[in-house]
Write a protein that holds these residues in place. Structure first.
Motif, mmCIF file in Angstrom:
data_model
loop_
_atom_site.group_PDB
_atom_site.id
_atom_site.type_symbol
_atom_site.label_atom_id
_atom_site.label_comp_id
_atom_site.label_asym_id
_atom_site.label_seq_id
_atom_site.Cartn_x
_atom_site.Cartn_y
_atom_site.Cartn_z
ATOM 1 N N THR A 177 0.775 -1.236 0.143
ATOM 2 C CA THR A 177 -0.055 -0.044 0.025
ATOM 3 C C THR A 177 0.874 1.285 -0.122
ATOM 4 O O THR A 177 2.142 1.204 0.177
ATOM 5 C CB THR A 177 -0.708 -0.096 1.314
ATOM 6 N N LEU A 178 0.166 2.376 -0.237
ATOM 7 C CA LEU A 178 1.052 3.769 -0.200
ATOM 8 C C LEU A 178 1.654 3.818 1.402
ATOM 9 O O LEU A 178 2.538 4.481 1.306
ATOM 10 C CB LEU A 178 0.086 4.691 -0.463
ATOM 11 N N ALA A 179 0.824 3.282 2.336
ATOM 12 C CA ALA A 179 1.234 3.480 3.540
ATOM 13 C C ALA A 179 2.644 2.681 3.568
ATOM 14 O O ALA A 179 3.550 3.150 4.489
ATOM 15 C CB ALA A 179 0.301 2.946 4.691
ATOM 16 N N HIS A 180 2.507 1.482 3.149
ATOM 17 C CA HIS A 180 3.948 0.590 3.348
ATOM 18 C C HIS A 180 4.970 1.040 2.806
ATOM 19 O O HIS A 180 6.122 1.189 3.215
ATOM 20 C CB HIS A 180 3.481 -0.639 2.705
ATOM 21 N N VAL A 181 4.637 2.041 1.488
ATOM 22 C CA VAL A 181 5.791 2.766 0.785
ATOM 23 C C VAL A 181 6.486 3.455 1.485
ATOM 24 O O VAL A 181 7.380 4.087 1.747
ATOM 25 C CB VAL A 181 5.496 3.161 -0.663
ATOM 26 N N ALA A 182 5.552 4.624 2.097
ATOM 27 C CA ALA A 182 5.737 5.647 3.027
ATOM 28 C C ALA A 182 6.584 5.287 4.092
ATOM 29 O O ALA A 182 7.624 5.964 4.672
ATOM 30 C CB ALA A 182 4.525 6.398 3.528
ATOM 31 N N GLU A 183 6.174 3.999 4.879
ATOM 32 C CA GLU A 183 6.949 3.642 5.950
ATOM 33 C C GLU A 183 8.297 3.192 5.658
ATOM 34 O O GLU A 183 9.267 3.775 6.263
ATOM 35 C CB GLU A 183 6.170 2.401 6.421
ATOM 36 N N HIS A 184 8.579 2.673 4.584
ATOM 37 C CA HIS A 184 9.818 2.179 3.899
ATOM 38 C C HIS A 184 10.848 3.363 3.578
ATOM 39 O O HIS A 184 12.047 3.346 3.878
ATOM 40 C CB HIS A 184 9.614 1.130 2.841
ATOM 41 N N ALA A 185 10.028 4.481 3.232
ATOM 42 C CA ALA A 185 10.662 5.698 2.789
ATOM 43 C C ALA A 185 11.137 6.500 4.072
ATOM 44 O O ALA A 185 11.975 7.377 3.870
ATOM 45 C CB ALA A 185 10.108 6.341 1.830
ATOM 46 N N GLY A 186 10.357 6.061 5.009
ATOM 47 C CA GLY A 186 10.608 7.138 6.010
ATOM 48 C C GLY A 186 9.953 8.143 6.207
ATOM 49 O O GLY A 186 10.567 9.375 6.841
ATOM 50 N N VAL A 187 8.916 8.380 5.527
ATOM 51 C CA VAL A 187 7.814 9.664 5.466
ATOM 52 C C VAL A 187 6.421 9.217 5.798
ATOM 53 O O VAL A 187 6.134 8.115 5.967
ATOM 54 C CB VAL A 187 8.026 10.253 4.116
ATOM 55 N N CYS A 188 5.587 10.271 5.996
ATOM 56 C CA CYS A 188 4.386 10.144 6.571
ATOM 57 C C CYS A 188 3.509 9.699 5.170
ATOM 58 O O CYS A 188 3.861 10.029 3.870
ATOM 59 C CB CYS A 188 3.639 11.071 7.249
ATOM 60 N N ALA A 189 2.477 8.933 5.389
ATOM 61 C CA ALA A 189 1.659 8.418 4.286
ATOM 62 C C ALA A 189 1.352 9.663 3.643
ATOM 63 O O ALA A 189 0.731 9.379 2.159
ATOM 64 C CB ALA A 189 0.568 7.558 4.578
ATOM 65 N N GLY A 190 0.817 10.558 4.075
ATOM 66 C CA GLY A 190 0.144 11.869 3.460
ATOM 67 C C GLY A 190 1.147 12.491 2.351
ATOM 68 O O GLY A 190 0.654 12.962 1.297
ATOM 69 N N THR A 191 2.340 12.433 2.640
ATOM 70 C CA THR A 191 3.579 12.719 1.688
ATOM 71 C C THR A 191 3.477 12.080 0.463
ATOM 72 O O THR A 191 3.428 12.498 -0.796
ATOM 73 C CB THR A 191 4.954 12.756 2.444
ATOM 74 N N VAL A 192 3.334 10.840 0.602
ATOM 75 C CA VAL A 192 3.562 9.862 -0.896
ATOM 76 C C VAL A 192 2.258 10.015 -1.144
ATOM 77 O O VAL A 192 2.054 10.227 -2.674
ATOM 78 C CB VAL A 192 3.506 8.503 -0.164
ATOM 79 N N SER A 193 1.117 10.291 -0.532
ATOM 80 C CA SER A 193 -0.539 10.381 -1.379
ATOM 81 C C SER A 193 -0.093 11.900 -1.995
ATOM 82 O O SER A 193 -0.863 12.187 -3.014
ATOM 83 C CB SER A 193 -1.158 10.375 -0.276
ATOM 84 N N HIS A 194 0.205 12.777 -1.339
ATOM 85 C CA HIS A 194 0.280 14.076 -1.755
ATOM 86 C C HIS A 194 1.037 14.263 -3.267
ATOM 87 O O HIS A 194 0.736 15.019 -4.065
ATOM 88 C CB HIS A 194 0.968 15.159 -0.763
ATOM 89 N N TYR A 195 2.334 13.601 -3.402
ATOM 90 C CA TYR A 195 3.236 13.509 -4.442
ATOM 91 C C TYR A 195 2.636 12.634 -5.480
ATOM 92 O O TYR A 195 2.802 13.089 -6.879
ATOM 93 C CB TYR A 195 4.458 13.299 -4.131
ATOM 94 N N PHE A 196 2.163 11.579 -5.253
ATOM 95 C CA PHE A 196 1.699 10.426 -6.362
ATOM 96 C C PHE A 196 0.374 10.369 -6.406
ATOM 97 O O PHE A 196 -0.182 9.833 -7.516
ATOM 98 C CB PHE A 196 2.577 9.276 -5.980
ATOM 99 N N GLY A 197 -0.644 10.375 -5.210
ATOM 100 C CA GLY A 197 -1.873 10.267 -5.319
ATOM 101 C C GLY A 197 -2.600 8.996 -5.537
ATOM 102 O O GLY A 197 -3.526 8.498 -4.750
ATOM 103 N N SER A 198 -1.916 8.182 -6.267
ATOM 104 C CA SER A 198 -2.328 6.690 -6.025
ATOM 105 C C SER A 198 -1.145 5.658 -6.305
ATOM 106 O O SER A 198 0.009 6.040 -6.593
ATOM 107 C CB SER A 198 -3.287 6.221 -7.175
ATOM 108 N N LYS A 199 -1.342 4.363 -6.088
ATOM 109 C CA LYS A 199 -0.170 3.169 -6.139
ATOM 110 C C LYS A 199 0.263 3.201 -7.744
ATOM 111 O O LYS A 199 1.105 3.317 -8.164
ATOM 112 C CB LYS A 199 -0.763 2.102 -5.776
#
Length: 187
Positions: free
Chosen positions: A4-26
């Motif tokens: 999930t985007l939350a998994h990606v965010a966790e692995h990248a060391g950022v919050c899930a909202g940051t990943v969602s903000h920049y990419f929007g979707s998987k």
């Protein structure tokens, strides 16, 4: 598939909202990841095409050799496998990538093959079919060597397989095989 985007965010060391903000979707993250890895290579090849002088056969061989070497860079063959596996999950992303990156690759091949046909080095051919055939063969061989060499002790090494591709491409595109061309690989 289960990431999930939350998994990606966790692995990248950022919050899930940051990943969602920049990419929007998987799917969008998937597209950006592929474009980041492959687009610079296409751009470099487009630039090198504009500066080539000499026989078009040499240009084609240099182009294919760089593609062959690129395929062996860490993560590239694995990325191709992921793209194939995930195309069912993200069909729109697959179409977009095929149109954008695939279209640019085919234009590169078309420019090389068309120039070779115009100057008589290459036989007349459908450049779209030839472009796809050559690139699919090259990348398919690299993928198979990578995947099966540890299980097949008789698998020729990368260089031997490269020479086989080079010979196959010459036989496929050249109007006449030059003197000294390796014989016997496919006979």
């Amino acid at each position: 598939e289960r990431t999930t985007l939350a998994h990606v965010a966790e692995h990248a060391g950022v919050c899930a909202g940051t990943v969602s903000h920049y990419f929007g979707s998987k799917a969008r993250l998937f597209e950006e990841m592929i474009a980041e890895r492959l687009a610079p290579f296409v751009e470099a090849e487009e630039a090198s095409l504009a500066h080539h002088q000499g026989p078009v056969r040499d240009l084609l061989h240099q182009f294919l050799r760089r593609l062959w070497e690129r395929a062996w860079e860490p993560g590239i063959l694995e990325l191709m496998r992921v793209v194939k596996a995930e195309s069912a999950e993200f069909p729109e992303s697959g179409r977009l990538l095929c149109q954008q990156l695939g279209g640019r690759w085919r234009r590169l091949y078309a420019a090389i093959l068309t120039t070779g046909m115009k100057n008589g080095e290459f036989r007349t051919m459908d450049v779209d079919v030839a472009a796809r055939t050559i690139s699919y063969a090259l990348l398919g061989v690299a993928e198979k060597v990578s995947a099966f060499s540890s299980f097949d002790p008789r698998m020729p090494d990368r260089e031997a397989m490269w020479r086989g591709i080079e010979d196959m491409v010459d036989r496929f595109v050249l109007a006449e095989l030059p003197q000294g061309t390796r014989q016997g690989v496919f006979e």
